[in-house]
Enzyme design. Structure first.
Site, mmCIF file in Angstrom:
data_model
loop_
_atom_site.group_PDB
_atom_site.id
_atom_site.type_symbol
_atom_site.label_atom_id
_atom_site.label_comp_id
_atom_site.label_asym_id
_atom_site.label_seq_id
_atom_site.Cartn_x
_atom_site.Cartn_y
_atom_site.Cartn_z
ATOM 1 N N GLY A 87 36.150 41.843 41.172
ATOM 2 C CA GLY A 87 36.045 40.395 41.106
ATOM 3 C C GLY A 87 35.748 39.859 39.721
ATOM 4 O O GLY A 87 35.514 38.664 39.550
ATOM 5 N N CYS A 129 62.028 25.082 48.473
ATOM 6 C CA CYS A 129 62.044 23.852 49.257
ATOM 7 C C CYS A 129 60.672 23.524 49.828
ATOM 8 O O CYS A 129 60.464 23.565 51.042
ATOM 9 C CB CYS A 129 63.073 23.956 50.376
ATOM 10 S SG CYS A 129 64.683 23.556 49.762
ATOM 11 N N PRO A 169 37.631 46.795 39.362
ATOM 12 C CA PRO A 169 38.322 45.637 38.799
ATOM 13 C C PRO A 169 39.801 45.616 39.179
ATOM 14 O O PRO A 169 40.461 46.655 39.195
ATOM 15 C CB PRO A 169 38.168 45.834 37.284
ATOM 16 C CG PRO A 169 37.965 47.301 37.103
ATOM 17 C CD PRO A 169 37.287 47.805 38.345
ATOM 18 N N GLY A 170 40.286 44.454 39.522
ATOM 19 C CA GLY A 170 41.715 44.282 39.795
ATOM 20 C C GLY A 170 42.295 43.347 38.753
ATOM 21 O O GLY A 170 42.836 43.765 37.730
HETATM 22 C C1 PLP Z 1 40.255 42.382 45.969
HETATM 23 C C2 PLP Z 1 39.188 43.365 45.824
HETATM 24 C C3 PLP Z 1 38.873 43.866 44.562
HETATM 25 C C4 PLP Z 1 39.490 43.344 43.294
HETATM 26 O O1 PLP Z 1 39.291 41.990 43.093
HETATM 27 P P1 PLP Z 1 39.658 41.360 41.670
HETATM 28 O O2 PLP Z 1 39.230 39.937 41.783
HETATM 29 O O3 PLP Z 1 41.120 41.475 41.500
HETATM 30 O O4 PLP Z 1 38.910 42.136 40.650
HETATM 31 C C5 PLP Z 1 37.940 44.876 44.478
HETATM 32 N N1 PLP Z 1 37.345 45.365 45.584
HETATM 33 C C6 PLP Z 1 37.613 44.890 46.817
HETATM 34 C C7 PLP Z 1 36.925 45.477 47.988
HETATM 35 C C8 PLP Z 1 38.542 43.876 46.978
HETATM 36 O O5 PLP Z 1 38.788 43.402 48.185
#
Ligand code: PLP
Length: 434
Positions: free
Chosen positions: A249, A362, A292-293
């Site tokens: 997150g 659309c 981290p994503g």
């Molecule tokens: C989505 C998620 C992440 C990554 O979230 P980001 O906002 O992209 O860093 C990490 N852990 C869990 C369990 C998630 O659901």
């Protein structure tokens, strides 16, 4: 603060460049919409996430939340960088394995893991299943019994910490659909079940408080709650966590006014908080895991579009249409997410008009950027939307039968196609003609 549009790479021709590759050349070679990643930026973020753990001299694991961008090329890159990954479906697990991710470095999340998905995870001998609910414990136990095998798990806790973020991307609060709630005693009940289960090796605990978080305070609060919990569980059940996973997150910069902490700063404060709390609680020091994503990939990509029609409603607004939209980036429509746009063929030209950049779908909600300050645009200009590396391609759809875009990796002046553009025929491949 520097504007995001001023941090972009501009080459000798005065064009936007990505990883040393001219954006216009990319648009010409691969067509648009095109998602172009600067690989060096991803590697740099990886380094930043690792560095503060190394400096803090603590055991850790950085696990990439692959739902942000789950291409085979990404799994390959991330495994080469020594990271683990987490997956949230059988499809992501399959892709991670195909992308060369070592199974023992894969972690499996989700609030409704299907029996067949759990079976794939067990058969693939993945590193860890993040157990989310009671039904899952029972499904997983049946599978392990039938296969006479074991697996490592962590327990997902909803710690009752709410990150200040959009309600759809906030997940740590008590009314979240994810994880076992602490206050009602669910988490403790799950702990007992897992401790008593000889087939599940409970390695630790997990929490994830939300997404697009800019400050460390929420993580510090979560760490505090999790360590209190571990202390209570140590005293009552003699349970020692080997892993303390505090989720992902970490914020990324989508627009000029976004100011997330840099990755290494987040980690520094996390390490500090874990050190303090674990020492206070007199517990064995756990391995710290983070997931981290978006922060790993968000800022590393731009999406290139070709400008098409325009509609000027004098005194009301100016619409500039591009050849993509909500099919390649649903986030503005889904979360009111904001982005910055740059004219790739003349990023330094005087910005004199506020326009609404819309897609070709659309839907009136098919808006990519609501108030983009741009030079006057013309048909065939190449427009770049910045920071589209996370949850763009992975959330893409074929709405209106628009093919999903191509994706290219750029590094040191070289470009490499990693996902082909879909064709019309691709979109019909699952359909049966009756
Ligand atoms: C989505 C998620 C992440 C990554 O979230 P980001 O906002 O992209 O860093 C990490 N852990 C869990 C369990 C998630 O659901």
């Amino acid at each position: 603060m520097t504007k995001l549009s001023e941090t972009v790479e501009i080459n000798g021709a005065g064009h936007l460049a990505i990883g040393g590759v001219d954006a216009l050349k990319l648009a010409k070679k691969y067509g648009t919409p095109l998602i172009a990643y600067d690989v060096a930026k991803i590697k740099n973020q990886v380094k930043r996430f690792k560095q503060a753990f190394i400096d803090g001299n603590v055991p850790y694991r950085v696990t990439y939340a692959s739902k942000a961008f789950s291409a085979l090329a990404m799994y390959r890159l991330i495994s080469k960088e020594g990271l683990g990954c987490d997956v949230v479906s059988g499809g992501e697990l399959y892709a991670a394995l195909k992308g060369g991710m070592p199974p023992e470095k894969i972690e499996f999340h989700g609030n409704n893991k299907l029996p067949e998905e759990l079976e794939l995870a067990v058969d693939s001998k993945i590193g860890c299943i993040v157990v989310d609910n009671f039904q899952e414990i029972s499904f997983l136990d049946n599978i392990l019994k039938a296969k006479k095998t074991k697996i490592s798990v962590t327990l997902r806790v909803a710690p009752g910490v709410e990150a200040e973020t959009h309600k759809y991307i906030s997940t740590g609060q008590e009314n979240s659909k994810f994880g076992f709630d602490v206050r009602s005693g669910q988490a403790e009940k799950a702990l007992k079940l897992l401790l008593d289960n000889p087939r599940m090796n409970l390695k630790g605990v997990h929490c994830h408080i939300g997404s697009q978080i800019f400050a460390a305070a929420g993580f510090v609060m979560a760490i505090n709650k999790m360590v209190q919990l571990l202390k209570a569980w140590k005293e009552k059940y003699d349970f020692t966590a080997e892993i303390l996973n505090i989720g992902g997150g970490f914020g990324t910069r989508y627009i000029d006014s976004d100011e997330p902490l840099p990755a290494d700063e987040f980690v520094k404060q996390i390490v500090k908080a874990v050190k303090e709390k674990i020492a206070e609680a007199k517990l064995k020091f756990p391995e710290i895991w983070i997931e981290p994503g978006r922060a790993l990939v968000g800022e590393s990509a731009v999406t290139l579009y070709t400008v098409g029609s325009r509609k000027d409603v004098e005194g009301v607004c100016h619409f500039v249409s591009v050849d993509g939209g909500m099919g390649d980036n649903i986030r503005p429509a889904l979360y009111q997410a904001k982005y910055e746009a740059v004219l790739a063929n003349k990023p330094q030209a005087l910005k004199e008009q506020i326009v609404t950049v819309v897609g070709k779908y659309c839907e009136s909600g098919d808006i990519l950027v609501r108030d983009a300050l741009l030079p006057v645009t013309h048909p065939n200009d190449t427009l770049a939307i910045l920071s589209t590396g996370a949850y763009g391609y992975t959330m893409a759809s074929n709405y209106n039968r628009n093919p999903r875009p191509a994706v290219v990796f750029c590094e040191n002046g070289k470009d490499k196609l990693v996902i082909k553009r879909e064709t019309y025929a691709d979109m019909l491949r699952c359909e049966l003609s009756l």
